[in-house]
Design a protein around this motif. Structure first.
Motif, PDB file in Angstrom:
ATOM      1  N   VAL A   1       5.108  -0.339  28.468  1.00  0.00           N
ATOM      2  CA  VAL A   1       5.399   0.875  29.238  1.00  0.00           C
ATOM      3  C   VAL A   1       6.572   1.632  28.619  1.00  0.00           C
ATOM      4  O   VAL A   1       6.564   2.872  28.552  1.00  0.00           O
ATOM      5  N   GLU A   2       7.582   0.914  28.130  1.00  0.00           N
ATOM      6  CA  GLU A   2       8.709   1.572  27.467  1.00  0.00           C
ATOM      7  C   GLU A   2       8.254   2.278  26.194  1.00  0.00           C
ATOM      8  O   GLU A   2       8.735   3.370  25.867  1.00  0.00           O
ATOM      9  N   LEU A   3       7.319   1.661  25.461  1.00  0.00           N
ATOM     10  CA  LEU A   3       6.787   2.306  24.263  1.00  0.00           C
ATOM     11  C   LEU A   3       6.070   3.602  24.643  1.00  0.00           C
ATOM     12  O   LEU A   3       6.229   4.635  23.971  1.00  0.00           O
ATOM     13  N   ILE A   4       5.280   3.543  25.718  1.00  0.00           N
ATOM     14  CA  ILE A   4       4.591   4.751  26.191  1.00  0.00           C
ATOM     15  C   ILE A   4       5.608   5.834  26.544  1.00  0.00           C
ATOM     16  O   ILE A   4       5.449   7.012  26.180  1.00  0.00           O
ATOM     17  N   LYS A   5       6.669   5.442  27.220  1.00  0.00           N
ATOM     18  CA  LYS A   5       7.697   6.407  27.617  1.00  0.00           C
ATOM     19  C   LYS A   5       8.388   7.006  26.393  1.00  0.00           C
ATOM     20  O   LYS A   5       8.603   8.227  26.318  1.00  0.00           O
ATOM     21  N   ASP A   6       8.730   6.165  25.426  1.00  0.00           N
ATOM     22  CA  ASP A   6       9.403   6.654  24.217  1.00  0.00           C
ATOM     23  C   ASP A   6       8.527   7.651  23.461  1.00  0.00           C
ATOM     24  O   ASP A   6       9.017   8.677  22.968  1.00  0.00           O
ATOM     25  N   GLN A   7       7.235   7.353  23.350  1.00  0.00           N
ATOM     26  CA  GLN A   7       6.349   8.235  22.596  1.00  0.00           C
ATOM     27  C   GLN A   7       6.097   9.545  23.330  1.00  0.00           C
ATOM     28  O   GLN A   7       5.918  10.590  22.699  1.00  0.00           O
ATOM     29  N   TYR A   8       6.095   9.500  24.646  1.00  0.00           N
ATOM     30  CA  TYR A   8       5.957  10.760  25.381  1.00  0.00           C
ATOM     31  C   TYR A   8       7.212  11.619  25.201  1.00  0.00           C
ATOM     32  O   TYR A   8       7.126  12.833  24.990  1.00  0.00           O
ATOM     33  N   LYS A   9       8.378  10.989  25.262  1.00  0.00           N
ATOM     34  CA  LYS A   9       9.622  11.741  25.119  1.00  0.00           C
ATOM     35  C   LYS A   9       9.762  12.348  23.728  1.00  0.00           C
ATOM     36  O   LYS A   9      10.221  13.487  23.580  1.00  0.00           O
ATOM     37  N   SER A  10       9.376  11.607  22.697  1.00  0.00           N
ATOM     38  CA  SER A  10       9.582  12.071  21.326  1.00  0.00           C
ATOM     39  C   SER A  10       8.459  12.964  20.820  1.00  0.00           C
ATOM     40  O   SER A  10       8.699  13.868  20.012  1.00  0.00           O
ATOM     41  N   CYS A  11       7.229  12.725  21.285  1.00  0.00           N
ATOM     42  CA  CYS A  11       6.079  13.460  20.735  1.00  0.00           C
ATOM     43  C   CYS A  11       5.182  14.095  21.788  1.00  0.00           C
ATOM     44  O   CYS A  11       4.211  14.773  21.437  1.00  0.00           O
ATOM     45  N   GLY A  12       5.468  13.853  23.050  1.00  0.00           N
ATOM     46  CA  GLY A  12       4.611  14.402  24.092  1.00  0.00           C
ATOM     47  C   GLY A  12       3.261  13.720  24.196  1.00  0.00           C
ATOM     48  O   GLY A  12       2.318  14.277  24.776  1.00  0.00           O
ATOM     49  N   THR A  13       3.126  12.529  23.652  1.00  0.00           N
ATOM     50  CA  THR A  13       1.847  11.816  23.649  1.00  0.00           C
ATOM     51  C   THR A  13       1.459  11.407  25.068  1.00  0.00           C
ATOM     52  O   THR A  13       2.265  10.832  25.805  1.00  0.00           O
ATOM     53  N   GLN A  14       0.206  11.681  25.423  1.00  0.00           N
ATOM     54  CA  GLN A  14      -0.292  11.354  26.759  1.00  0.00           C
ATOM     55  C   GLN A  14      -1.446  10.360  26.741  1.00  0.00           C
ATOM     56  O   GLN A  14      -1.801   9.817  27.786  1.00  0.00           O
ATOM     57  N   ASN A  15      -2.024  10.118  25.574  1.00  0.00           N
ATOM     58  CA  ASN A  15      -3.199   9.253  25.465  1.00  0.00           C
ATOM     59  C   ASN A  15      -2.829   7.965  24.738  1.00  0.00           C
ATOM     60  O   ASN A  15      -2.342   8.007  23.598  1.00  0.00           O
ATOM     61  N   PHE A  16      -3.094   6.830  25.377  1.00  0.00           N
ATOM     62  CA  PHE A  16      -2.704   5.539  24.813  1.00  0.00           C
ATOM     63  C   PHE A  16      -3.847   4.538  24.926  1.00  0.00           C
ATOM     64  O   PHE A  16      -4.522   4.459  25.958  1.00  0.00           O
ATOM     65  N   GLY A  17      -4.060   3.801  23.845  1.00  0.00           N
ATOM     66  CA  GLY A  17      -5.037   2.720  23.840  1.00  0.00           C
ATOM     67  C   GLY A  17      -4.328   1.388  23.695  1.00  0.00           C
ATOM     68  O   GLY A  17      -3.229   1.312  23.137  1.00  0.00           O
ATOM     69  N   LEU A  18      -4.952   0.339  24.188  1.00  0.00           N
ATOM     70  CA  LEU A  18      -4.374  -1.003  24.126  1.00  0.00           C
ATOM     71  C   LEU A  18      -5.185  -1.865  23.171  1.00  0.00           C
ATOM     72  O   LEU A  18      -6.410  -1.982  23.310  1.00  0.00           O
TER      73      LEU A  18
END
Length: 652
Positions: A393-410
């Motif tokens: 979840v922290e990785l998701i948060k970091d990537q949204y903050k830095s790149c605006g990424t909204q789509n994530f796969g596991l």
């Protein structure tokens, strides 16, 4: 009776971005694979001459050259090639270069053995003369080696020499730094004679030369030679203006890349002066490509480490290993996982995640794989699960903050049922996070596509009447069996499990893995410890098993099956492939995954399809069997399909 399957793959075609080498100038022998099994022995063999000459200088030089080569390769990948999705080297070229890029270093070590024995004073002068010897070597390089190389290089481009030797080097149209070392075997001896005067001539006139100068010259030579095969663009006037001395005294990568492009120009070594004087200079600018901004990142596939064998495929370690299969060491698998766990603990002191190359999707979206710094040891330890989910979840948060990424796969292990209920826990944590809850974050597993891939792979087995299934109670296995029982009502399935999840007359269970030997086909959807297979395939009784169809990730060889005399084939399935010219995915979407180029795991591809199709909901938890056909048809429409297994017998 089933015979050994033959893996059929479409012919790989690489389109060069610059003119190709004339086929008439390249001997057919250049395409033959070289046996590399004994390279390490050849590298170590000079130690046998310890009684005749000091071997420390030989190995110090050889090891320094190997380290220098790998360091330049790694730095070039990290700072130049990593995010350039238009610059992709073919698997065929990587295999060819890997087999040959250290041959010259080994041959030079053997040459040094002979020279140290015959001319010991050329390597062991008084240390007080080292500075003078270094200066003399530099002068001889400029005045002798540079014009001599220009002459020899032009000679190598004559058709007879091109066919015999130099054409091998020019097979590499798109170059890596270490392409500079990839030469025909006989050509290495030409270069020993060409570069040798840099230290042979000073010694001949002064009898003062030292092995540190020889070694330093070769290491520096390798680095500067590698520089000419990089993708660095230097456009400042200091390098290119006609009145700038640097234009003539030191080359840029584009000067030598022009030689690879034009073939009959820019013959010089490190000094373009001789091409300017003799009329063979030709300007060349590597085509500029417009890349997406560094912070454009529409999709992130959250991967994980698969063990020590997986680490060795990282391009930072060696670009040449990115398509290698999972490597096992002599250690037990558990010991490898423990060692990888220790390395991950050390790495976490410096990094929070590992970023792989980005790639282009459908010519508009940018995607990337980012791995958590966790080892398989962590995924086997329930005490770590809560912390691992928080890290995702922290990785998701970091990537949204830095790149605006909204789509994530596991990735595979990041969505284990035991870890987070197939991603459902991650989706819930995102929905409840104070920062992320209103950011329209989507979490996908891609398991529907994996289920469709496995289902169609099994469906393609001709006349299949029964098979053995390991891992059938997982979400993928459940979806596959549910759909198989509807489409093939007479198919019988034996499941290895103590838990009886299916109540169907055609489904039976066993907790004895040795029963696998009664079935010609076994499907593996769960990683088991090697000792289970050792026990199952032990004994001398007949074994009916011929095919182990394995969709686990990472794909780890089963050595117990190889020891059987029945020629059991362990085959990786659920791997999608496409042709080299399919521009739906461009760049290194296929590296570090232990499969071939232009292939991709279906869970990864399923998440990419979700992004392209604009899916606005999560894909977590159980798989919907009714959605498998729709996604499979979509994959086919994008030019992706299962790797084909050719069964040569009428029944299995």
């Amino acid at each position: 009776m089933c015979q050994r399957p033959r893996i059929q793959e479409p012919e790989k075609v690489t389109l060069p971005v610059v003119p190709t080498v004339d086929k008439k100038a390249v001997a057919p022998t250049h395409s033959r694979e070289r046996n590399t099994d004994y390279d390490l022995l050849f590298f170590l063999a000079p130690a046998l001459m310890w009684w005749a000459t000091p071997v420390f200088p030989i190995f110090a030089t050889g090891i320094a050259r190997v380290i220098c080569t790998h360091l330049v390769l790694s730095l070039h990948y990290i700072f130049v090639d990593k995010d350039n999705y238009f610059n992709k080297i073919s698997q065929k070229q990587l295999k060819r270069e890997k087999d040959d890029y250290l041959v010259g270093t080994i041959l030079h070590m053997w040459a040094q053995v002979g020279l140290q024995i015959v001319f010991p004073s050329m390597f062991f002068c008084e240390q007080s003369h080292i500075k003078t010897a270094a200066f003399h070597a530099f002068i001889c390089h400029v005045l002798i080696v540079e014009p001599l190389y220009y002459t020899v290089h032009r000679w190598l481009h004559l058709i007879p020499q091109m066919k015999k030797m130099h054409g091998f080097h020019h097979l590499s149209i798109n170059t890596l730094p270490s392409t500079s070392l990839v030469q025909n075997f006989h050509e290495h001896f030409v270069y020993i004679a060409t570069f040798g005067p840099a230290f042979f001539v000073p010694w001949l006139f002064t009898f003062k030369m030292h092995w540190t100068i020889v070694g330093g010259y070769l290491v520096l030579f390798d680095a500067v030679n590698a520089w000419g095969h990089t993708n660095v663009r230097l456009r400042h006037p200091i390098w290119n203006h006609k009145y700038s001395p640097m234009r003539y005294l030191f080359y840029t990568p584009e000067f030598h890349l022009g030689h690879h492009a034009y073939f009959s120009a820019n013959y010089g070594l490190f000094m373009p002066l001789w091409d300017h004087l003799l009329g063979t200079y030709r300007p060349y600018l590597k085509p500029d490509v417009k890349l997406a901004p560094p912070n454009k990142q529409d999709f992130v596939f959250i991967g994980h480490n698969g063990g020590l064998g997986h680490l060795l495929t990282c391009p930072e370690f060696s670009v040449y290993n990115v398509y290698e299969k999972y490597r096992r060491s002599f250690l037990p698998l558990e010991a490898e996982f423990l060692l990888m766990h220790i390395l991950c603990l050390f790495a976490k002191l410096f990094i929070k995640s590992y970023r792989c190359s980005r790639f282009l999707v459908n010519n508009e979206k940018v995607a990337r794989i980012i791995c958590t710094v966790r080892s398989p040891w962590d995924f086997a330890s329930p005490k770590s699960y809560a912390a691992m989910n928080r890290e995702i979840v922290e990785l998701i948060k970091d990537q949204y903050k830095s790149c605006g990424t909204q789509n994530f796969g596991l990735g595979n292990l990041n969505k284990m049922k035991q870890l987070n209920d197939g991603g459902a826990v991650i989706a819930e944590m995102v929905a409840n996070d104070a920062y992320l809850k209103d950011k329209n974050i989507k979490v996908w597993t891609g398991d529907t596509m994996t289920s469709a891939s496995v289902y169609n792979q099994i469906l393609d087995i001709p006349d299949l009447t029964e098979f053995f299934y390991i891992g059938a109670n997982g979400k993928i296995g459940t979806a596959v069996i549910t759909k198989l029982l509807k489409s093939k009502p007479d198919l019988k399935i034996k499941i290895f499990s103590r838990y009886h999840g299916f109540q169907h007359p055609n489904v039976s269970y066993t907790d004895d893995l040795s029963e696998i030997k009664k079935y010609k086909v076994a499907v593996l959807g769960k990683i088991l410890s090697p000792r289970y297979y050792d026990k199952a395939f032990a004994g001398s009784e007949p074994c009916e098993t011929r095919f182990l169809l394995d969709y686990t990730v990472p794909f780890i060889p089963i050595t117990a099956a190889k020891r059987r005399s029945e020629n059991i084939q362990h085959i990786q399935i659920a791997v999608l492939q496409t042709h080299a010219n399919n521009n739906f995915l461009r760049g290194s979407f296929d590296v570090c995954m232990a499969h071939d180029q232009n292939c991709i795991y279906p869970c990864h591809f399923g998440c990419i399809m979700n992004m392209v199709e604009g899916r606005q909901t999560n894909e977590t938890g159980e798989v919907d069997p009714n959605d498998m056909d729709r996604l499979w048809n979509k994959a086919i429409s994008y030019g992706f399909h299962n790797k084909i297994i050719g069964y040569s017998t009428p029944s299995c």
